[in-house]
Design an enzyme around this catalytic site. Structure first.
Site, PDB file in Angstrom:
ATOM      1  N   THR A  21       5.841  65.484 107.090  1.00 23.54           N
ATOM      2  CA  THR A  21       5.833  66.726 106.317  1.00 23.54           C
ATOM      3  C   THR A  21       4.478  66.960 105.670  1.00 23.54           C
ATOM      4  O   THR A  21       3.782  66.015 105.289  1.00 23.54           O
ATOM      5  CB  THR A  21       6.909  66.695 105.216  1.00 23.54           C
ATOM      6  OG1 THR A  21       6.782  65.486 104.454  1.00 23.54           O
ATOM      7  CG2 THR A  21       8.304  66.747 105.811  1.00 23.54           C
ATOM      8  N   SER A  22       4.118  68.225 105.539  1.00 21.27           N
ATOM      9  CA  SER A  22       2.892  68.578 104.828  1.00 21.27           C
ATOM     10  C   SER A  22       3.102  69.915 104.125  1.00 21.27           C
ATOM     11  O   SER A  22       3.751  70.813 104.670  1.00 21.27           O
ATOM     12  CB  SER A  22       1.695  68.630 105.783  1.00 21.27           C
ATOM     13  OG  SER A  22       2.010  69.314 106.977  1.00 21.27           O
ATOM     14  N   ASP A  57      10.375  71.439  99.208  1.00 20.57           N
ATOM     15  CA  ASP A  57       9.984  70.580  98.094  1.00 20.57           C
ATOM     16  C   ASP A  57       8.484  70.327  97.997  1.00 20.57           C
ATOM     17  O   ASP A  57       7.950  70.167  96.901  1.00 20.57           O
ATOM     18  CB  ASP A  57      10.709  69.233  98.190  1.00 20.57           C
ATOM     19  CG  ASP A  57      12.135  69.312  97.657  1.00 20.57           C
ATOM     20  OD1 ASP A  57      12.503  70.359  97.077  1.00 20.57           O
ATOM     21  OD2 ASP A  57      12.890  68.337  97.838  1.00 20.57           O
ATOM     22  N   GLU A 163      21.599  65.380 102.006  1.00 22.58           N
ATOM     23  CA  GLU A 163      21.199  65.128 100.615  1.00 22.58           C
ATOM     24  C   GLU A 163      22.374  65.198  99.642  1.00 22.58           C
ATOM     25  O   GLU A 163      22.168  65.306  98.434  1.00 22.58           O
ATOM     26  CB  GLU A 163      20.131  66.143 100.196  1.00 22.58           C
ATOM     27  CG  GLU A 163      18.864  66.065 101.030  1.00 22.58           C
ATOM     28  CD  GLU A 163      17.830  67.102 100.643  1.00 22.58           C
ATOM     29  OE1 GLU A 163      16.906  66.762  99.895  1.00 22.58           O
ATOM     30  OE2 GLU A 163      17.957  68.261 101.104  1.00 22.58           O
ATOM     31  N   VAL A 196      16.488  60.898  97.756  1.00 19.78           N
ATOM     32  CA  VAL A 196      16.227  61.273  96.360  1.00 19.78           C
ATOM     33  C   VAL A 196      17.302  62.240  95.865  1.00 19.78           C
ATOM     34  O   VAL A 196      17.965  62.002  94.851  1.00 19.78           O
ATOM     35  CB  VAL A 196      14.822  61.888  96.214  1.00 19.78           C
ATOM     36  CG1 VAL A 196      14.618  62.374  94.782  1.00 19.78           C
ATOM     37  CG2 VAL A 196      13.751  60.862  96.567  1.00 19.78           C
ATOM     38  N   ASP A 197      17.482  63.348  96.584  1.00 21.84           N
ATOM     39  CA  ASP A 197      18.501  64.315  96.160  1.00 21.84           C
ATOM     40  C   ASP A 197      19.907  63.765  96.365  1.00 21.84           C
ATOM     41  O   ASP A 197      20.825  64.129  95.628  1.00 21.84           O
ATOM     42  CB  ASP A 197      18.321  65.634  96.915  1.00 21.84           C
ATOM     43  CG  ASP A 197      17.169  66.453  96.358  1.00 21.84           C
ATOM     44  OD1 ASP A 197      17.246  66.851  95.189  1.00 21.84           O
ATOM     45  OD2 ASP A 197      16.190  66.666  97.081  1.00 21.84           O
ATOM     46  N   ARG A 241       1.391  52.571  99.945  1.00 19.47           N
ATOM     47  CA  ARG A 241       0.509  51.406 100.121  1.00 19.47           C
ATOM     48  C   ARG A 241       1.276  50.170 100.591  1.00 19.47           C
ATOM     49  O   ARG A 241       0.660  49.193 101.012  1.00 19.47           O
ATOM     50  CB  ARG A 241      -0.208  51.090  98.806  1.00 19.47           C
ATOM     51  CG  ARG A 241      -1.164  52.186  98.342  1.00 19.47           C
ATOM     52  CD  ARG A 241      -1.924  51.776  97.102  1.00 19.47           C
ATOM     53  NE  ARG A 241      -2.853  52.807  96.660  1.00 19.47           N
ATOM     54  CZ  ARG A 241      -3.641  52.698  95.610  1.00 19.47           C
ATOM     55  NH1 ARG A 241      -3.630  51.588  94.881  1.00 19.47           N
ATOM     56  NH2 ARG A 241      -4.470  53.673  95.278  1.00 19.47           N
ATOM     57  N   ASP A 393      24.165  40.877 132.266  1.00 18.84           N
ATOM     58  CA  ASP A 393      25.031  41.698 133.108  1.00 18.84           C
ATOM     59  C   ASP A 393      24.652  43.154 132.864  1.00 18.84           C
ATOM     60  O   ASP A 393      23.643  43.452 132.209  1.00 18.84           O
ATOM     61  CB  ASP A 393      26.507  41.425 132.815  1.00 18.84           C
ATOM     62  CG  ASP A 393      26.876  41.658 131.356  1.00 18.84           C
ATOM     63  OD1 ASP A 393      26.066  42.272 130.603  1.00 18.84           O
ATOM     64  OD2 ASP A 393      27.974  41.244 130.951  1.00 18.84           O
TER      65      ASP A 393
END
Length: 438
Positions: A21-22, A57, A163, A196-197, A241, A393
């Site tokens: 997503t962006s 979001d 969600e 989250v939701d 990270r 098999d």
């Protein structure tokens, strides 16, 4: 289509490894579309199987109309060269007619053929769905978009974000609902977890405030996708990270049949694109009583270099120490003990070789064959031979086909990754892997 056939995939892509997503519009930037413009240029292992310009979001409410316009601009300009599928996420909410209407208006705008983006769009992602009737509303709105713009009915796929508890239960209704003449739910493509939701909807509390693990949700989503011929995708792993944690999450998911995961950065995309594919080289793992550790290959010998195990010769036998536990064993008992402690992770070459052997035997009329796996394990300079036979098999063959089928799907649909795959495996292994099972 009869519901009993809905465990068959209905879309061209059989697997999705990465759901990236962006934000569609970034406030305060000279070019508010900079993030999706950059994402549209990703190639190779950095490019996802599914790119989601996120007009929900990830984009501020005040910027979403501009975000929809940005989707049209960027996808019409760059979408034809993007190597994955493109599925924008629009606003939706099971409890808000106003939000659903906003989603409809933006889908109508984004899919307008006169604006030039729809020919590069594969579908839409619908968040915050509720019960099965709400899924039907979303499906009906996409059908309206298709009819309004003269598009073929069912040409735009629909994926949903699970969600809420209601959405989780709705997955159990899909087999009965898909294929009815009163809906176009066969356009469904992906079921994506939104933990989250979901946590908010479930009113869950943890002492640290961190998200619960929700393994049950991931299992239920994978099961729902399997039963309805869809693709399951896990939600975002926001500690970007923590590469090792991301890998562990994907390994746990893959054991549930959930081979796709949300990716938040191009780095996560690379990890997820590689994760589901067999490794380039095989390796032996040894359970030392606290964890599995990789043995180090030294020619034909696999060497244990940890400090939890020790091995010494004791007259005609051996003393194997695991932590504080001492075991006095003869040669055969030692071999059996170590065999119980080790596992082999096969490479792509190993898997393809085993499949080719089985295919040859099957074509000659043999229904099952034994495959031997052997190694020399070295602990404290003492070498022990271990080996076992595994019966192959048709069922074993089909189960082993899944990672190869994933590879074949990737190789067919992602030519931008061909060079990297050949560098990873070698051209010979790639050629054999594309041909096995066909």
């Amino acid at each position: 289509m009869n519901a009993k056939n809905h465990d068959k995939r209905l879309h061209e892509r059989q697997f999705v490894r990465t759901f990236f997503t962006s934000p569609t519009a970034v406030e305060g930037e000279e070019d508010s579309a900079k993030m999706i413009r950059s994402a549209s240029g990703l190639r190779g292992m950095q490019a996802p199987d599914v790119w989601v310009p996120d007009n929900e979001d990830a984009t501020a409410p005040s910027m979403r109309d501009e975000g929809a316009a940005n989707i049209v601009e960027v996808v019409s300009e760059n979408g034809d060269e993007f190597p994955g599928e493109i599925h924008p996420r629009v606003v939706w909410h099971r409890d808000s007619p106003e939000t659903r209407h906003q989603g409809l208006k933006r889908m109508l705008s984004i899919a307008d053929p006169e604006k030039g983006a729809v020919e590069n769009l594969d579908g839409f992602v619908i968040p915050e769905v509720g019960g099965i009737d709400d899924w039907k509303k979303a499906d009906e709105f996409i059908t309206i978009v298709e009819h309004e713009h003269g598009l073929e009915e069912g040409s735009l796929a629909m994926s949903v974000i699970v969600e809420s508890g209601a959405a989780e239960l709705a997955m159990g209704d899909l087999r009965e609902e898909m294929g009815k003449p009163t809906n176009n739910l066969e356009r469904l493509f992906m079921l994506v977890d939104g933990e989250v939701d979901y946590t908010k909807d479930m009113r869950a509390i943890t002492p640290t405030g961190n998200l619960p693990a929700w393994p049950e949700l991931r299992h239920n989503t994978s099961r729902g996708a399997s039963a309805a011929g869809l693709i399951s995708v896990d939600g975002p792993y926001d500690d970007i990270r923590d590469v090792e944690g991301y890998r562990e999450r994907m390994t746990a998911n893959q054991a549930k049949g959930m081979l796709g995961i949300w990716s938040l950065t191009p780095g996560q995309v690379v990890e997820a694109n590689r994760s589901g594919l067999p490794p380039e080289s095989g390796r032996w793992l040894l359970d030392d009583g606290s964890q599995q550790v990789a043995l180090e290959s030294d020619g034909d010998t696999e060497v244990y270099t940890g400090d939890r195990l020790s091995l010494s010769e004791d007259g005609d036998g051996y003393t194997l120490t695991v932590g504080s536990d001492e075991r006095n064993l003869d040669e055969d008992e030692l071999s059996e003990e170590l065999l119980d402690m080790v596992e082999y992770v096969p490479s792509m070459d190993d898997i393809v070789d085993s499949m080719e052997q089985f295919e040859e035997a099957r074509d000659a009329g043999t229904g099952a064959i034994a495959m031997e796996r052997a190694a020399t394990i070295e602990i404290d300079d003492i070498s022990v031979d271990v080996s076992n036979d595994r019966m192959w098999d048709e069922a074993t063959y089909q189960a082993s086909m899944t990672p190869v089928s994933l590879f074949q799907d990737v190789y067919e649909h992602r030519p931008d990754q061909h060079d990297e795959l050949e560098e990873l495996y070698s051209p010979n292994v790639v050629e054999r892997a594309t041909n096995v099972g066909n």
